[in-house]
Design an enzyme around this catalytic site. Structure first.
Site, PDB file in Angstrom:
ATOM      1  N   TYR A 227       0.930  13.777   0.802  1.00 27.94           N
ATOM      2  CA  TYR A 227       0.388  14.307   1.788  1.00 27.94           C
ATOM      3  C   TYR A 227       0.400  15.950   1.843  1.00 27.94           C
ATOM      4  O   TYR A 227       1.020  16.782   2.645  1.00 27.94           O
ATOM      5  CB  TYR A 227       0.967  13.866   3.148  1.00 27.94           C
ATOM      6  CG  TYR A 227       0.969  12.571   3.319  1.00 27.94           C
ATOM      7  CD1 TYR A 227      -0.183  11.836   3.466  1.00 27.94           C
ATOM      8  CD2 TYR A 227       2.033  11.505   2.811  1.00 27.94           C
ATOM      9  CE1 TYR A 227      -0.343  10.424   3.603  1.00 27.94           C
ATOM     10  CE2 TYR A 227       2.148  10.049   3.094  1.00 27.94           C
ATOM     11  CZ  TYR A 227       0.906   9.632   3.514  1.00 27.94           C
ATOM     12  OH  TYR A 227       0.667   8.228   3.459  1.00 27.94           O
TER      13      TYR A 227
ATOM     14  N   GLU B  50       0.872  -1.114   0.059  1.00 29.52           N
ATOM     15  CA  GLU B  50       0.143   0.084  -0.034  1.00 29.52           C
ATOM     16  C   GLU B  50       0.913   1.110   0.055  1.00 29.52           C
ATOM     17  O   GLU B  50       0.912   2.022   0.983  1.00 29.52           O
ATOM     18  CB  GLU B  50      -0.736  -0.124   1.380  1.00 29.52           C
ATOM     19  CG  GLU B  50      -1.770  -1.180   1.318  1.00 29.52           C
ATOM     20  CD  GLU B  50      -2.155  -1.259   2.742  1.00 29.52           C
ATOM     21  OE1 GLU B  50      -1.978  -0.401   3.659  1.00 29.52           O
ATOM     22  OE2 GLU B  50      -3.230  -2.174   3.074  1.00 29.52           O
ATOM     23  N   PRO B  51       1.598   1.401  -1.008  1.00 34.24           N
ATOM     24  CA  PRO B  51       2.596   2.696  -0.872  1.00 34.24           C
ATOM     25  C   PRO B  51       1.841   3.852  -1.274  1.00 34.24           C
ATOM     26  O   PRO B  51       0.768   3.904  -1.958  1.00 34.24           O
ATOM     27  CB  PRO B  51       3.519   2.617  -2.198  1.00 34.24           C
ATOM     28  CG  PRO B  51       2.487   1.666  -3.057  1.00 34.24           C
ATOM     29  CD  PRO B  51       1.868   0.727  -2.309  1.00 34.24           C
ATOM     30  N   GLY B  52       1.814   4.990  -0.378  1.00 34.58           N
ATOM     31  CA  GLY B  52       1.362   6.151  -0.733  1.00 34.58           C
ATOM     32  C   GLY B  52       2.690   7.437  -1.189  1.00 34.58           C
ATOM     33  O   GLY B  52       3.005   7.442  -2.332  1.00 34.58           O
ATOM     34  N   ARG B  53       3.297   7.549  -0.283  1.00 34.58           N
ATOM     35  CA  ARG B  53       4.398   8.492  -0.527  1.00 34.58           C
ATOM     36  C   ARG B  53       5.427   7.981  -1.549  1.00 34.58           C
ATOM     37  O   ARG B  53       5.873   8.907  -2.491  1.00 34.58           O
ATOM     38  CB  ARG B  53       5.126   8.623   0.937  1.00 34.58           C
ATOM     39  CG  ARG B  53       6.360   9.873   0.664  1.00 34.58           C
ATOM     40  CD  ARG B  53       7.052   9.808   2.146  1.00 34.58           C
ATOM     41  NE  ARG B  53       6.459   9.641   3.240  1.00 34.58           N
ATOM     42  CZ  ARG B  53       5.982  10.277   4.250  1.00 34.58           C
ATOM     43  NH1 ARG B  53       6.206  11.552   3.817  1.00 34.58           N
ATOM     44  NH2 ARG B  53       5.236  10.038   5.368  1.00 34.58           N
TER      45      ARG B  53
ATOM     46  N   ARG C 172       3.199  19.937   6.048  1.00 34.43           N
ATOM     47  CA  ARG C 172       4.271  19.161   6.658  1.00 34.43           C
ATOM     48  C   ARG C 172       5.302  19.825   7.340  1.00 34.43           C
ATOM     49  O   ARG C 172       5.671  19.486   8.331  1.00 34.43           O
ATOM     50  CB  ARG C 172       4.709  18.204   5.482  1.00 34.43           C
ATOM     51  CG  ARG C 172       3.706  17.141   4.643  1.00 34.43           C
ATOM     52  CD  ARG C 172       4.103  16.191   3.876  1.00 34.43           C
ATOM     53  NE  ARG C 172       4.865  15.270   4.722  1.00 34.43           N
ATOM     54  CZ  ARG C 172       6.130  14.910   5.214  1.00 34.43           C
ATOM     55  NH1 ARG C 172       7.127  15.767   4.460  1.00 34.43           N
ATOM     56  NH2 ARG C 172       6.540  14.223   5.908  1.00 34.43           N
TER      57      ARG C 172
ATOM     58  N   CYS D  55      -1.581  33.683   9.922  1.00 35.61           N
ATOM     59  CA  CYS D  55      -1.256  34.203  11.465  1.00 35.61           C
ATOM     60  C   CYS D  55      -0.746  33.321  12.562  1.00 35.61           C
ATOM     61  O   CYS D  55      -1.510  33.091  13.566  1.00 35.61           O
ATOM     62  CB  CYS D  55      -2.590  35.014  11.894  1.00 35.61           C
ATOM     63  SG  CYS D  55      -3.488  35.953  10.706  1.00 35.61           S
ATOM     64  N   GLU D  56       0.193  32.455  12.262  1.00 35.62           N
ATOM     65  CA  GLU D  56       0.795  31.608  13.210  1.00 35.62           C
ATOM     66  C   GLU D  56       2.158  31.681  12.851  1.00 35.62           C
ATOM     67  O   GLU D  56       2.594  31.535  11.733  1.00 35.62           O
ATOM     68  CB  GLU D  56       0.124  30.336  12.899  1.00 35.62           C
ATOM     69  CG  GLU D  56      -1.254  30.227  13.246  1.00 35.62           C
ATOM     70  CD  GLU D  56      -1.694  28.779  13.742  1.00 35.62           C
ATOM     71  OE1 GLU D  56      -0.878  27.995  14.377  1.00 35.62           O
ATOM     72  OE2 GLU D  56      -2.898  28.439  13.445  1.00 35.62           O
TER      73      GLU D  56
HETATM   74  N1  LLP Z   1      -1.444   1.946   4.616  1.00 38.47           N
HETATM   75  C1  LLP Z   1      -1.760   2.352   5.876  1.00 38.47           C
HETATM   76  C2  LLP Z   1      -2.708   1.599   6.426  1.00 38.47           C
HETATM   77  C3  LLP Z   1      -1.588   3.866   6.124  1.00 38.47           C
HETATM   78  O1  LLP Z   1      -2.167   3.995   7.360  1.00 38.47           O
HETATM   79  C4  LLP Z   1      -0.528   4.476   5.461  1.00 38.47           C
HETATM   80  C5  LLP Z   1      -0.269   5.808   5.720  1.00 38.47           C
HETATM   81  C6  LLP Z   1      -0.104   4.007   4.074  1.00 38.47           C
HETATM   82  C7  LLP Z   1      -0.456   2.658   3.894  1.00 38.47           C
HETATM   83  C8  LLP Z   1       0.670   4.609   3.304  1.00 38.47           C
HETATM   84  O2  LLP Z   1       2.285   4.893   3.879  1.00 38.47           O
HETATM   85  P1  LLP Z   1       3.230   5.582   2.893  1.00 38.47           P
HETATM   86  O3  LLP Z   1       3.446   4.652   1.915  1.00 38.47           O
HETATM   87  O4  LLP Z   1       2.557   6.909   2.428  1.00 38.47           O
HETATM   88  O5  LLP Z   1       4.184   5.813   4.014  1.00 38.47           O
HETATM   89  N2  LLP Z   1       0.644  12.747   6.903  1.00 38.47           N
HETATM   90  C9  LLP Z   1       2.041  12.154   7.050  1.00 38.47           C
HETATM   91  C10 LLP Z   1       2.134  10.747   6.790  1.00 38.47           C
HETATM   92  C11 LLP Z   1       0.981   9.672   7.493  1.00 38.47           C
HETATM   93  C12 LLP Z   1       1.036   8.274   6.969  1.00 38.47           C
HETATM   94  C13 LLP Z   1      -0.385   7.588   7.259  1.00 38.47           C
HETATM   95  N3  LLP Z   1      -0.421   6.407   6.987  1.00 38.47           N
HETATM   96  C14 LLP Z   1       3.261  12.781   6.401  1.00 38.47           C
HETATM   97  O6  LLP Z   1       3.058  13.601   5.851  1.00 38.47           O
HETATM   98  O7  LLP Z   1       4.407  12.361   6.398  1.00 38.47           O
END
Ligand code: LLP
Length: 401
Positions: free
Chosen positions: A357, A259-262, A298, A328-329
């Site tokens: 993000y 489940e990659p996001g970043r 971030r 204003c912070e």
């Molecule tokens: N799967 C689950 C269950 C998750 O909770 C997350 C991220 C991911 C996959 C994806 O993770 P990644 O591959 O992107 O690392 N807002 C924060 C990051 C919060 C991540 C929350 N969960 C930031 O800007 O660094």
């Protein structure tokens, strides 16, 4: 090289720009690393939920990992097949569970026994069998920022191995639950393979134990978390990552889910902002820009580093400054104590690694309109979300005046 000046001129600033070809490259590299096994990459929608991004991801053959029914609906709307959608998250409302079951998505990822009971009851009421996966918290330190570390028992996520086992046995004996998956996600922006490897070993052993109980897990979900290089981090080798996971899975007939996001979108995105003016408070130099923490939070939230590049021919008179927004912070900053050349009104700054993000965590704080988003597809730019207007912001309130 992307012509940021032209984009800024054409669409205005602040602005998010995403390079879709770079997303494709990231995806392809990951699939290549996983090629020895059946795998399903489910993009973590929370990182970047723009519909066009999701459509692009779907065209690459990926699925989606969602954490709200809103994200599930986004994924479906963008054309992601229902059998490639996972619904995760530590707290799901009844109506969300119901809708996910009606939509018949691949599986619901459960994070507590209590949640399982709710899902079972709702499935029973609907006359359905809920395909479930259980998020196991392996009590492993991912060695990342505490706010984005999730794999320790002190975090709110998942259940321990013993509870998971009890839950699987319950699910197997239930007429309304079908246990199909197992899941871990130990944190985000992880730059070492070891924590993934340790977690995978714990879960693979559990899968073997379950098999002995005639509970056959089909999806082995290793979550997201692969880090990117914001500054000088040494990121993990995808090959090593994949190989260490495979080693733990030896002998198991399961599909690998990730489940990659970043990793997929982080480096593919840029945040463009223009200088309003420079200001000096005593010895301190501030560069005030038109973007702010409501657009990209971030740095304010995690003290995260994002490289800032100045788009200007002549770069002279470098000195230390803070790059700050108009909110204003005092926490409204993009960078502190960095060296930048002397800047003038309308000079363009490019904030890098802003594809994950960034927009998804943006808000209307200070009644600032959310910015436009642009895709670059084979060198061509395309508007994928128009800039909000003041009218958009007050739309849900104005009739109650
Ligand atoms: N799967 C689950 C269950 C998750 O909770 C997350 C991220 C991911 C996959 C994806 O993770 P990644 O591959 O992107 O690392 N807002 C924060 C990051 C919060 C991540 C929350 N969960 C930031 O800007 O660094």
């Amino acid at each position: 090289m992307v012509d940021f000046s032209t984009l800024a001129q054409k669409y205005g600033t602040p602005l998010y720009v995403y390079d879709f070809d770079a997303i494709t490259e990231q995806f392809t590299a990951l699939k290549e690393a996983f090629k020895a096994r059946k795998s399903l990459v489910c993009f973590a929608v929370k990182a970047n939920s723009n519909l066009s991004v999701l459509k692009h991801i779907a065209q690459l053959d990926a699925g989606c990992d969602c954490v709200s029914i809103g994200e599930v609906k986004r994924a479906l709307f963008a054309g992601v097949p229902k059998y490639k959608i996972i619904f995760s998250g530590v707290g799901k409302r009844d109506d969300e569970i119901e809708e996910a079951l009606v939509q018949d998505i691949l599986m619901l990822n459960l994070e507590s026994e209590e949640e399982m009971m709710r899902v079972e009851e709702i499935a029973q009421n609907l006359g359905k069998i809920a395909r479930i996966s259980i998020r196991v918290n392996p009590n492993i330190d991912a060695q990342t920022h505490p706010y984005i570390s999730t794999g320790l028992h002190e975090n709110k996520f998942g259940v321990d191995v013993d509870s998971a086992k009890r839950m699987y046995i319950h699910a197997k004996n239930s007429a309304f639950l079908e246990p199909v998956g197992i899941h871990f996600h130990i944190g985000s922006q992880i730059t070492q393979v070891e924590p993934f490897k340790e977690a995978a070993v714990v879960l693979a052993n559990l899968v073997r134990n379950l098999k002995a109980l005639d509970i056959n897990i089909k999806f082995f979900d290793i979550g997201g978390g692969v880090g990117i290089q914001y500054k000088d981090e040494v990121t993990i080798s995808l090959y090593e990552y994949a190989q260490s996971i495979f080693a733990s899975m030896a002998g198991l007939d399961v599909t690998l889910v990730c489940e990659p996001g970043r990793y997929l979108v982080g480096d593919c995105g840029y945040f463009l902002t223009r200088v309003l003016y420079e200001k000096h408070n005593g010895y301190k130099r501030f560069v005030i820009v038109d973007g702010a923490m409501n657009d990209l939070i971030r740095p304010s939230l995690y003290s995260a580093y994002h490289e800032i590049v100045v788009e200007k021919k002549e770069q002279l008179e470098f000195s230390v400054c803070d790059v700050v927004g108009p909110i204003c912070e005092s926490g409204d900053f993009f960078a502190k104590n960095i060296e930048l050349p002397k800047l003038e009104h309308d000079d363009l700054l490019i904030i890098k690694s802003a594809g994950a993000y960034g927009f998804t965590m943006s808000s209307n704080y200070n009644t600032r309109a959310r910015v436009a988003e642009i895709a670059l597809i084979k060198g061509q730019d395309k508007l994928i979300r128009k800039r909000e207007t003041f009218e958009d912001i007050i739309d849900l309130e104005k009739e109650y005046l």
